[in-house]
Scaffold this motif. Structure first.
Motif, PDB file in Angstrom:
ATOM      1  N   UNK A  31      -5.332  55.132-134.430  1.00 13.36           N
ATOM      2  CA  UNK A  31      -5.893  53.819-134.121  1.00 13.36           C
ATOM      3  C   UNK A  31      -4.860  52.936-133.428  1.00 13.36           C
ATOM      4  N   UNK A  32      -3.608  53.002-133.866  1.00 17.47           N
ATOM      5  CA  UNK A  32      -2.541  52.246-133.209  1.00 17.47           C
ATOM      6  C   UNK A  32      -2.447  52.628-131.733  1.00 17.47           C
ATOM      7  N   UNK A  33      -2.485  53.914-131.453  1.00 22.42           N
ATOM      8  CA  UNK A  33      -2.434  54.378-130.069  1.00 22.42           C
ATOM      9  C   UNK A  33      -3.676  53.941-129.298  1.00 22.42           C
ATOM     10  N   UNK A  34      -4.813  54.035-129.948  1.00 21.12           N
ATOM     11  CA  UNK A  34      -6.096  53.686-129.340  1.00 21.12           C
ATOM     12  C   UNK A  34      -6.121  52.213-128.928  1.00 21.12           C
ATOM     13  N   UNK A  35      -5.533  51.342-129.748  1.00 19.40           N
ATOM     14  CA  UNK A  35      -5.540  49.906-129.477  1.00 19.40           C
ATOM     15  C   UNK A  35      -4.574  49.524-128.359  1.00 19.40           C
ATOM     16  N   UNK A  36      -3.542  50.320-128.137  1.00 15.29           N
ATOM     17  CA  UNK A  36      -2.636  50.086-127.028  1.00 15.29           C
ATOM     18  C   UNK A  36      -1.575  49.038-127.314  1.00 15.29           C
ATOM     19  N   UNK A  37      -0.715  48.834-126.336  1.00 14.06           N
ATOM     20  CA  UNK A  37       0.411  47.906-126.463  1.00 14.06           C
ATOM     21  C   UNK A  37      -0.109  46.470-126.522  1.00 14.06           C
ATOM     22  N   UNK A  38       0.093  45.768-127.639  1.00 22.07           N
ATOM     23  CA  UNK A  38      -0.443  44.405-127.729  1.00 22.07           C
ATOM     24  C   UNK A  38       0.258  43.420-126.806  1.00 22.07           C
ATOM     25  N   UNK A  39       1.472  43.738-126.361  1.00 25.55           N
ATOM     26  CA  UNK A  39       2.201  42.836-125.470  1.00 25.55           C
ATOM     27  C   UNK A  39       1.815  43.017-124.006  1.00 25.55           C
ATOM     28  N   UNK A  40       0.992  44.022-123.706  1.00 27.74           N
ATOM     29  CA  UNK A  40       0.566  44.294-122.331  1.00 27.74           C
ATOM     30  C   UNK A  40      -0.529  43.295-121.941  1.00 27.74           C
ATOM     31  N   UNK A  41      -0.246  42.464-120.937  1.00 23.90           N
ATOM     32  CA  UNK A  41      -1.200  41.427-120.541  1.00 23.90           C
ATOM     33  C   UNK A  41      -2.488  42.021-119.973  1.00 23.90           C
ATOM     34  N   UNK A  42      -2.436  43.262-119.501  1.00 23.01           N
ATOM     35  CA  UNK A  42      -3.633  43.879-118.929  1.00 23.01           C
ATOM     36  C   UNK A  42      -4.476  44.599-119.978  1.00 23.01           C
ATOM     37  N   UNK A  43      -3.977  44.690-121.200  1.00 19.81           N
ATOM     38  CA  UNK A  43      -4.690  45.385-122.269  1.00 19.81           C
ATOM     39  C   UNK A  43      -5.827  44.496-122.782  1.00 19.81           C
TER      40      UNK A  43
END
Length: 594
Positions: A31-43
């Motif tokens: 799930x952590x991988x699925x949610x992606x980098x939270x600091x990525x503005x494009x996420x």
């Protein structure tokens, strides 16, 4: 999207949901991988997008769709009914990736449903359990209206009434703020069935909202909240709704017992998930210090930040140790869980709030940012009171512990069997869950007994081990003092002064349980992972010293701060290491997407 190793990727099937055979740690990593980098503005599930949704007072639509594809609701359904729930510790591990990003999404999408379903798992008839499981596994939602004792999802503290006509019940009354009630397919309703006070005053009803006639149910306007602004709190009013007796969960008058038993699960889960929120605050503070250091060409200025960062990590590990004991006790010590869960719900939010306040010093004026890289800090701080008060306030937790303290102090601390090592085994295997073994009151206290056993052992040879042992002995003396003071208070008339004294003693007792949990985790890690950070004395000495400081000292120990000082640099170094190579600031230290 960041991928965290092959184990995380392999835990998901082609549809994006984890296998039922995947362990909790694998599901959490997936799930952590699925949610992606939270600091990525494009996420679309990054901090910036979630802050925008929060500002609009909405839950992230993309977040709800992703959690639906992940089949998060299966985490709330026992394995015997086709889900993935086999204990609170595993549930917490899977939920923390969501809480790291947005408590509103974590609660609003699913955790509210879990809180509503627990009563069915405890006492529901087979057909009620099957219907509840099927509903959740289809991805639908539930809501719960707790009794006034807990005012869990009931911020207004009003209640429903159910009149027993002999052949059926007639439901009336209004509640003005219940999370997800306007979106729920099923409602778990605690209704007063007796005007008399006492433990037989309420009963529990399980209702299908699609079977309620429109004339018998009025939906009230949304109730806005300052924190967790994406949650959908609405009110409802029942008008002489006839309810079949088959809707009863358990027996008439069993509501308060079921509430107390369900709290033994939820009171451990809620503060444990909140740890992930302050994990984000710590990570944001380090990022702020790092980026300012890069701008000046000097790197992180540890002279100004070291003490705060070290204390924050120690506090998070302290909180997680108590929560670990509270959640694993549901499987290992179900008869004793109520006290530990109440202690966690009482103490952990207080410590986390203090930690966030201290970290705000590093952010300076950036603390007030509503968007951008530091805006998530203010959101997590704003949301924390909603998460911690959303199920039971500190007074309700104290009310659970106080009546049990005299018996525990007299019989369960100094001559009882210590807790099994498995209580402190981070992510270790657990026996099968038996919810029927949960009891409203405990007669034993294996966690406190573990502290006694540890303090009576010979100290370790290292300086850090000796310091930890000195602190353990100090908390043993504190436990002895507590027993004497509880005995005196119990023998006195129940005056306001005595009630206040018992509240103060309960506060000290919860701190002692936290100390016992830290020592238990540290000793278990020395056996299981002797070369790891958690087997070192740095964190446990600092955590124990900070507990002693919060108590204003413990008997026979005046230099607790001096004992922790040599470990400050080691803890701060660990904080920076877990920031550079993103890993959680909790006991698991799992890899993060960013």
């Amino acid at each position: 999207m960041t991928v965290i190793g092959t184990a995380a990727a392999g835990a998901l099937n082609a549809a994006g949901a984890p296998s039922r055979r995947a362990a909790a740690g694998e599901r959490a990593a997936a799930l952590e991988s699925y949610l992606g980098d939270p600091a990525d503005f494009t996420n679309p599930l990054g901090h910036e997008a979630l802050l925008a949704a929060d500002a609009r007072g909405e839950l992230s639509g993309e977040g709800e769709r992703l959690l639906g594809r992940f089949h998060l609701n299966a985490e709330f359904v026992p394995r015997r009914l086709g889900g993935r729930f086999d204990g609170p510790e595993g549930l917490v591990r899977v939920l923390r990736p969501v809480f790291r990003r947005d408590a509103s999404l974590a609660i609003g999408y699913g955790l509210s449903s879990f809180l509503a379903a627990v009563t069915s798992w405890l006492e529901g008839a087979p057909e009620q359990q099957r219907a509840t499981a099927d509903l959740l596994l289809r991805g639908e939602r539930m809501a719960v209206a707790h009794p006034e004792l807990a005012h869990g999802n009931d911020l207004a503290r009003d209640e429903f009434r159910a009149t027993d006509t002999g052949t059926r019940l007639v439901l009336d009354g209004t509640k003005r703020a219940i999370n997800n009630v306007a979106r729920a397919r099923a409602l778990t309703v605690y209704a007063r069935t007796s005007p008399a006070p006492g433990r037989r005053s309420h009963s529990v009803l399980l209702l299908d909202t699609e079977e309620i006639p429109a004339a018998r149910l009025t939906h009230l306007p949304r109730h806005p909240t300052t924190g967790a602004r994406g949650l959908y709190f609405h009110g409802i009013s029942f008008n002489e709704l006839p309810v079949a007796r088959s809707a009863l969960v358990g027996e008439v008058g069993q509501g308060m017992e079921l509430a107390l038993r369900s709290f033994q699960i939820s009171r451990g889960v809620m503060p444990s998930t909140a740890i992930a929120m302050i994990d984000t605050c710590l990570r944001t503070a380090v990022r702020c210090a790092d980026e300012r250091g890069r701008a000046s060409g000097s790197g992180i200025d540890m002279r100004n930040a070291q003490q705060v960062l070290a204390a924050a990590l120690a506090d998070l590990l302290l909180c997680d140790s108590l929560c670990l004991a509270a959640t694993r006790a549901v499987n290992l010590l179900p008869e004793q869980t109520g006290v530990y869960a109440a202690a966690a719900e009482y103490l952990v939010p207080k410590v986390l709030g203090e930690t966030a306040y201290d970290l705000s010093i590093i952010l300076g004026s950036s603390l007030y940012d509503q968007r951008g890289p530091y805006g998530i800090f203010a959101k997590q701080v704003r949301d924390l009171p909603v998460v911690s008060l959303g199920h039971a306030g500190s007074a309700a937790c104290q009310a659970t512990i106080i009546p049990q303290l005299p018996l525990l102090a007299d019989r369960a601390w100094f001559d009882a069997e210590p807790a099994p090592a498995g209580l402190f085994d981070i992510g270790g295997s657990l026996p099968q869950l038996h919810l029927e073994a949960l009891r409203p009151a405990a007669g034993e206290d294996a966690l406190a007994a573990s502290l006694v056993a540890t303090a009576r052992e010979r100290p370790g040879a290292s300086a850090g081990g000796a310091a930890a042992h000195r602190l353990a002995e100090g908390f043993l003396r504190e436990l002895c003092s507590l027993r004497a003071r509880i005995s005196r208070a119990g023998a006195a008339d129940r005056t306001p002064v005595v009630v206040a004294e018992m509240s103060a003693l309960t506060d000290r007792y919860t701190h002692v349980l936290a100390a016992a949990s830290c020592l238990g985790v540290w000793r278990q890690q020395q056996r299981a992972s002797p070369g790891g950070f958690l087997a070192e004395p740095a964190w446990v000495v600092t955590a124990l010293a900070r507990i002693a400081g919060r108590l204003g000292g413990v008997p026979g120990l005046t230099d607790h701060a001096e004992l922790a000082a040599p470990h400050e640099e080691r803890l701060a170094t660990e904080v920076v290491a877990r920031y550079r190579d993103p890993r959680g600031y909790d006991l698991y230290g799992a890899a993060l997407a960013g």
